[in-house]
Motif scaffolding. Structure first.
Motif, PDB file in Angstrom:
ATOM      1  N   ASN A  79       8.282  -6.587  -0.453  1.00 31.11           N
ATOM      2  CA  ASN A  79       6.879  -6.826  -0.153  1.00 31.11           C
ATOM      3  C   ASN A  79       6.018  -5.864  -0.970  1.00 31.11           C
ATOM      4  OD1 ASN A  79       6.996  -4.310   1.141  1.00 31.11           O
ATOM      5  ND2 ASN A  79       7.055  -5.190   3.206  1.00 31.11           N
ATOM      6  N   GLU A  80       4.727  -5.811  -0.676  1.00 27.69           N
ATOM      7  CA  GLU A  80       3.815  -4.991  -1.477  1.00 27.69           C
ATOM      8  C   GLU A  80       4.083  -3.500  -1.348  1.00 27.69           C
ATOM      9  OE1 GLU A  80      -0.157  -6.106  -0.459  1.00 27.69           O
ATOM     10  OE2 GLU A  80      -0.069  -8.000  -1.562  1.00 27.69           O
ATOM     11  N   ARG A  81       4.844  -3.100  -0.328  1.00 26.70           N
ATOM     12  CA  ARG A  81       5.200  -1.683  -0.176  1.00 26.70           C
ATOM     13  C   ARG A  81       6.681  -1.437  -0.444  1.00 26.70           C
ATOM     14  NH1 ARG A  81       0.670  -2.312   2.679  1.00 26.70           N
ATOM     15  NH2 ARG A  81      -0.884  -0.715   2.258  1.00 26.70           N
ATOM     16  N   ILE A  89       4.222   4.758  -4.266  1.00 32.77           N
ATOM     17  CA  ILE A  89       3.914   3.807  -3.189  1.00 32.77           C
ATOM     18  C   ILE A  89       4.720   4.141  -1.944  1.00 32.77           C
ATOM     19  CG2 ILE A  89       4.168   1.391  -2.472  1.00 32.77           C
ATOM     20  CD1 ILE A  89       3.501   0.630  -5.397  1.00 32.77           C
ATOM     21  N   ASP A 123       3.476   5.539   1.696  1.00 33.13           N
ATOM     22  CA  ASP A 123       3.784   4.723   2.865  1.00 33.13           C
ATOM     23  C   ASP A 123       4.487   5.549   3.941  1.00 33.13           C
ATOM     24  OD1 ASP A 123       3.682   2.303   4.219  1.00 33.13           O
ATOM     25  OD2 ASP A 123       5.674   1.702   3.560  1.00 33.13           O
ATOM     26  N   SER A 153      -0.736   5.012   3.404  1.00 37.96           N
ATOM     27  CA  SER A 153      -0.262   3.674   3.019  1.00 37.96           C
ATOM     28  C   SER A 153      -1.291   2.898   2.206  1.00 37.96           C
ATOM     29  CB  SER A 153       0.150   2.859   4.253  1.00 37.96           C
ATOM     30  OG  SER A 153       1.201   3.483   4.953  1.00 37.96           O
ATOM     31  N   ARG A 193      -1.598   2.829  -1.075  1.00 37.73           N
ATOM     32  CA  ARG A 193      -1.071   2.295  -2.330  1.00 37.73           C
ATOM     33  C   ARG A 193      -0.151   1.117  -2.076  1.00 37.73           C
ATOM     34  NH1 ARG A 193      -1.416   6.315  -6.750  1.00 37.73           N
ATOM     35  NH2 ARG A 193      -0.159   4.829  -7.902  1.00 37.73           N
ATOM     36  N   SER A 194      -0.156   0.168  -3.022  1.00 38.17           N
ATOM     37  CA  SER A 194       0.775  -0.959  -2.961  1.00 38.17           C
ATOM     38  C   SER A 194       0.874  -1.562  -4.349  1.00 38.17           C
ATOM     39  CB  SER A 194       0.300  -2.013  -1.962  1.00 38.17           C
ATOM     40  OG  SER A 194      -0.750  -2.792  -2.507  1.00 38.17           O
ATOM     41  N   THR A 195       1.810  -2.470  -4.518  1.00 34.12           N
ATOM     42  CA  THR A 195       1.951  -3.123  -5.824  1.00 34.12           C
ATOM     43  C   THR A 195       0.758  -4.016  -6.130  1.00 34.12           C
ATOM     44  OG1 THR A 195       3.224  -4.918  -4.799  1.00 34.12           O
ATOM     45  CG2 THR A 195       4.468  -3.077  -5.728  1.00 34.12           C
TER      46      THR A 195
END
Length: 453
Positions: free
Chosen positions: A291-293, A323, A327, A332, A334-336
């Motif tokens: 997932n994005e994290r 990331i 997290d 949390s 940051r993410s893709t």
């Protein structure tokens, strides 16, 4: 006996090793598993960025107009220098982790036996069972070996990894695949003095780039003595002989080479991980789903770097670490999803660097664009360097004045691109770089003229 850890990391790559140090610093008990003692530090240090760029630099300085014996001796010296650099960095990376009392390094193959358990097969068939509430997969990627008859067991066939162990400069080198990796090695070996032929299966070279850029890249590489055979479908290999068919005319032809490089891509490496036991799924390309994290389909298992697919760069792996760090220990934020734009450089001579959309992509998206182009020959710093071949190109959204993409083919482009990337990430108008005060003479000041559209 089951050994308990706070965290298990499978793979000693950039993101994994940085995360291990962070976790250990915070008091976590960490197990680092690496299948080979030749891969401490990961792909970048051992078989990727560092050794290739060390050789690229040496190739750029290679003597010309000398005997073949002198060229071979220089190449052998460059290989030894590369090995010294790699050995030094590999040991440094190993020491950085093993000197920390909270980190244990296992040299062996890790395999899931349960969602929170990993079995490590050590040398001598000894096995260790490890358990942790958090597990991170950082196993990287491997070369794709195409199904061509005559490859297996052929001492003249190499991957991008094994060719850098070749001690003697091949007089004739055939590169199967005209992508970025293939061109980088073609450029390097041509500079060392090899006769290089690139066999590309498609009609267009580097199709991700605009045709005006790709055409100049091809022209510059041909001036280095590289021969390109487009629409070339390799049928089989027998020793040094390569049987090829032209995909358009159907005409067969043969080529002989002392070394044959397979530059046909890389894929995520998950062999032996037994991901099913952990409830970790992969996609149709074999990449670990995240997932994005960067959590996998098992929320207690994360994937870092090349193994999760996408851009295969060490700086992406490092950002994956950031990331995960935020997290686990931050807000949390940051993410893709907020990573783009991300640039890249291909270290042919001169280097080709790119970020964002090219002109063709921008037009397909329906953007109203204006294009800036600057021949490298028009840059004063390029003149002082004696390197005047190439082209700088920028794509600007005429409705918003934002830079949507930039391609730089010329000396020091890998450095210049970072200035463009910062401006894009900060959301600055193109006029920010057009009017910026750069040092002189520098390649970066070319952005003043490039952005003057």
């Amino acid at each position: 006996m089951m050994k308990q850890y706070d965290d298990i990391i499978i793979g000693f790559g950039k993101g994994g090793k940085t995360l291990a140090a962070e976790l250990a610093r915070r008091g976590h008990k960490v197990a680092m598993i690496e299948r080979s003692d030749k891969m401490y530090g990961g792909t970048c240090i051992n078989i990727g960025c560092i050794p290739t760029k060390t050789l690229v630099h040496a190739a750029k300085l290679a003597p010309h107009g000398v005997s073949w014996t002198d060229q071979k001796n220089y190449y052998a010296q460059a290989i030894r220098q590369k090995e010294d650099v790699v050995s030094l960095l590999r040991q440094k990376n190993y020491d950085n982790l093993t000197h920390h009392p909270n980190v244990t390094v296992y040299t062996g193959t890790g395999s899931f036996t349960a969602p929170d358990k990993v079995e490590v097969s050590l040398s001598g068939r000894e096995k260790e069972s490890l358990q942790a509430p958090r597990i991170f997969i950082n196993t990287g990627a491997e070369s794709i070996i195409p199904p061509i008859e005559g490859i297996k067991g052929n001492p003249h066939v190499f991957t991008s990894t094994s060719i850098m162990e070749l001690k003697e400069l091949p007089e004739k080198l055939a590169v199967i695949g005209g992508g970025y990796v293939g061109l980088e090695f073609a450029s390097m070996y041509a500079s060392f003095g090899s006769q290089v032929t690139v066999l590309e299966g498609h009609a267009d070279l580097i199709p991700r780039e605009d045709r005006d850029v790709a055409d100049i890249v091809k022209e510059v590489l041909e001036k280095k003595g590289i021969t390109f055979r487009m629409n070339a479908k390799v049928q089989s290999i027998a020793g040094k002989e390569i049987a090829v068919r032209d995909a358009v005319s159907e005409e067969p032809f043969h080529l002989e080479a002392d070394a044959i490089l397979l530059a046909t891509g890389r894929r995520p490496f998950t062999e032996g991980l037994n991901l099913e036991a952990a409830g970790v799924e992969t996609d149709e390309r074999g990449a670990v789903k995240v997932n994005e994290r960067l959590q996998t389909t098992n929320p207690h298992v994360w994937a870092i770097g090349d193994v999760k697919g996408g851009l295969q760069f060490t700086y992406i792996s490092l950002d994956d670490y950031r990331i995960i760090r935020e997290d686990l220990f931050g807000d949390s934020a940051r993410s893709t999803a907020d990573r783009d734009p991300v640039g890249y450089s291909v270290f042919i001579d001169p280097p080709l660097s790119r970020i964002g959309l090219n002109e063709e992509e921008a037009l397909r998206k329906g953007l109203n664009v204006k294009i800036g182009k600057l021949p490298v020959a028009g840059i004063p710093r390029a003149r002082t360097l004696g390197e005047t071949e190439g082209l700088f190109k920028v794509v600007i959204d005429a409705d918003t004045n934002k830079i949507v993409g930039c391609t730089l083919f010329g000396p020091e482009s890998s450095e210049v691109l970072n200035s463009v990337a910062i401006a894009m990430k900060a959301g600055m108008d193109y006029t920010f770089l057009r009017d910026f005060i750069f040092t002189h003479p520098s390649m970066s000041e070319a952005l003043n003229d490039l952005m003057n559209v």
